[in-house]
Enzyme design. Sequence first.
Site, mmCIF file in Angstrom:
data_model
loop_
_atom_site.group_PDB
_atom_site.id
_atom_site.type_symbol
_atom_site.label_atom_id
_atom_site.label_comp_id
_atom_site.label_asym_id
_atom_site.label_seq_id
_atom_site.Cartn_x
_atom_site.Cartn_y
_atom_site.Cartn_z
ATOM 1 N N LYS A 58 4.044 22.452 -28.113
ATOM 2 C CA LYS A 58 4.905 22.668 -29.292
ATOM 3 C C LYS A 58 6.234 23.272 -28.878
ATOM 4 C CE LYS A 58 2.302 25.291 -31.664
ATOM 5 N NZ LYS A 58 0.939 25.652 -31.813
ATOM 6 N N CYS A 94 12.280 41.682 -8.113
ATOM 7 C CA CYS A 94 11.691 42.871 -8.713
ATOM 8 C C CYS A 94 10.686 43.521 -7.755
ATOM 9 C CB CYS A 94 11.104 42.555 -10.081
ATOM 10 S SG CYS A 94 11.045 44.040 -11.108
ATOM 11 N N HIS A 135 15.597 40.262 -12.732
ATOM 12 C CA HIS A 135 14.947 38.943 -12.743
ATOM 13 C C HIS A 135 15.978 37.864 -13.076
ATOM 14 C CE1 HIS A 135 10.646 40.303 -12.950
ATOM 15 N NE2 HIS A 135 11.245 41.406 -13.354
ATOM 16 N N GLU A 188 15.726 34.806 -12.818
ATOM 17 C CA GLU A 188 15.094 33.575 -13.316
ATOM 18 C C GLU A 188 15.183 33.451 -14.831
ATOM 19 O OE1 GLU A 188 13.552 36.123 -11.932
ATOM 20 O OE2 GLU A 188 11.616 36.572 -12.854
HETATM 21 N N1 GLN Z 1 5.925 47.137 -10.698
HETATM 22 C C1 GLN Z 1 7.326 47.264 -10.415
HETATM 23 C C2 GLN Z 1 8.016 48.229 -11.356
HETATM 24 O O1 GLN Z 1 7.499 48.519 -12.410
HETATM 25 C C3 GLN Z 1 8.008 45.909 -10.448
HETATM 26 C C4 GLN Z 1 7.954 45.236 -11.785
HETATM 27 C C5 GLN Z 1 8.224 43.750 -11.730
HETATM 28 O O2 GLN Z 1 8.100 43.119 -10.685
HETATM 29 N N2 GLN Z 1 8.558 43.151 -12.865
HETATM 30 O O3 GLN Z 1 9.077 48.714 -11.056
#
Ligand code: GLN
Length: 536
Positions: free
Chosen positions: A18, A382, A508, A510
């Site tokens: 969807k 991250c 991030h 992405e």
């Molecule tokens: N666990 C790590 C933090 O909280 C990285 C988090 C993640 O990769 N989104 O900083």
Amino acid sequence: MEPKYIFVTGGVVSSLGKGIISASLASLLKARGFRVTIQKFDPYINIDPGTLNPYEHGECYVTVDGHEADLDLGHYERFTNTQTTRANNITTGRIYQNVIDKERRGDYLGKTVQIIPHITDEIKRNVRLLGNTGNFDFIITEIGGTVGDIESLPFIESVRQLRWELGQNCICIHLTYVPYIAAAKELKTKPTQHSVKQLQEVGIQPDILVLRTEKEILPEMRRKIAQFCNVSPDAVIQSIDVPSIYEVPIKMHEQHLDELVLRKCGVPVEGEPHMKPWMHFLEKMNRATETVTIGLVGKYVELQDAYKSINEALFQAATVNDHKLNLKFIHSEKLTEENVEETLRPMDGVVIAPGFGHRGIDGKFVALKWCRENDVPTFGICLGMQCMVIEFARNVLGMTDANSTEMDTKTPYNVIDLMEAQKSISNLGGTMRLGAFDCTLRPGSRAAEAYGKTEVSERHRHRFEFNNEYRERFEQAGMQCVGENPTTHLVEVVELPDHRWFIGTQYHPEYSSTVLSPNPIFVSFVKAAIEYQHSK
Ligand code: GLN
């Protein structure tokens, strides 16, 4: 023009796509010059998917305004090149929370609070929020789950009421499944008939049916479905399996889905959607013959949706670099000193995935050490970036037990530590450092070169950070902190300038990568991987 509301419901089974159909329709309407947004209503009781394990619901997507959202919002952004916000994803949990808060405040003036009208009113209010901003011509609302689920009933009831209230400014698209029975060599329409009946029983007559199928549905079968389901034959559209989800908008346009929607909403149909940039992407995608092989090291490799946005960002980056993407998932728990060489040697580039908790972390260190020593293009995102820092501390700076305090609270070298602002927080839901923040990149760094500028804004989802007390020691030994937040000075990007391509981002990238504008750091990484492949 008054805002038009399009509801997308699903029947027969879940996972029919969807989200992709909604996103494809949105991209077509946008290409016709309309202002379009998509929202998703999820019937679960969690306030948002932020606390959900990826095994439950795949990746957690993050909007610019810091909402932890359903991964379908990622499709919406990738297809429409338009940012979503907190208002684009509502759960049953949030609806109930709002209603209960109102009840506690006394807003209901002594009335008995009930599903109808109070919960449905709150749902309807949320459906109309985006339309009321005046910023959109079309609001596409995807209702999660399948018709007939107990959990989605209040949403379906709200759609029924809204259809009545909005008249021609509202239509309903129902997505169903037409299974192919191999033994009988036949497609079967019965599940679709039942599903539409179920929708009719709750008072909704769909305007358009989209049928998911593995085989071509012939015109006479479409006529039959139309007849049984009270829709016109031209409003029965097939969504046949295609090699890439990015072809779905084109397939929908070939069957006039966008025109049909305009006509049913009483909007004049003029000209054709401007799909040239999209077609250009598809041409590149279909023309590519060479392949780039990227290894993604993570602990959720058996789940196709756990790293959805990373997969798509890599795919987009490979496409603009005129390559096919060969993405290899590498289970971080299975990676050891003994097998790292044979596992990673065939890779042109390696991504170290984000994540939480200790499981699989040692494999990430093994991969990073090998990639760093063998000069393989490496991208840490991250937690992946945090692992880059830890591995460097241990193996280059000689800080043997260096760690993140997430993994080891007693580490003598807390090179990654809990952010100051996080120390007083005890609730898990919605409390991380979330959403888009500015990052200033060092001029001349590889990251700045990739973006072509030194001021960027990217999305975050973390509690831990690079410990700035160690910054000087890292920089002296060669790991440069080339990106930082201009106000808090949190380290956002690290890189090894002497290396072919070795960059870690605390954010991030992405999440902001779309078909029409793939994220530059992914494009740069894949380009480096291709160059490395040629040099091998
Ligand atoms: N666990 C790590 C933090 O909280 C990285 C988090 C993640 O990769 N989104 O900083």
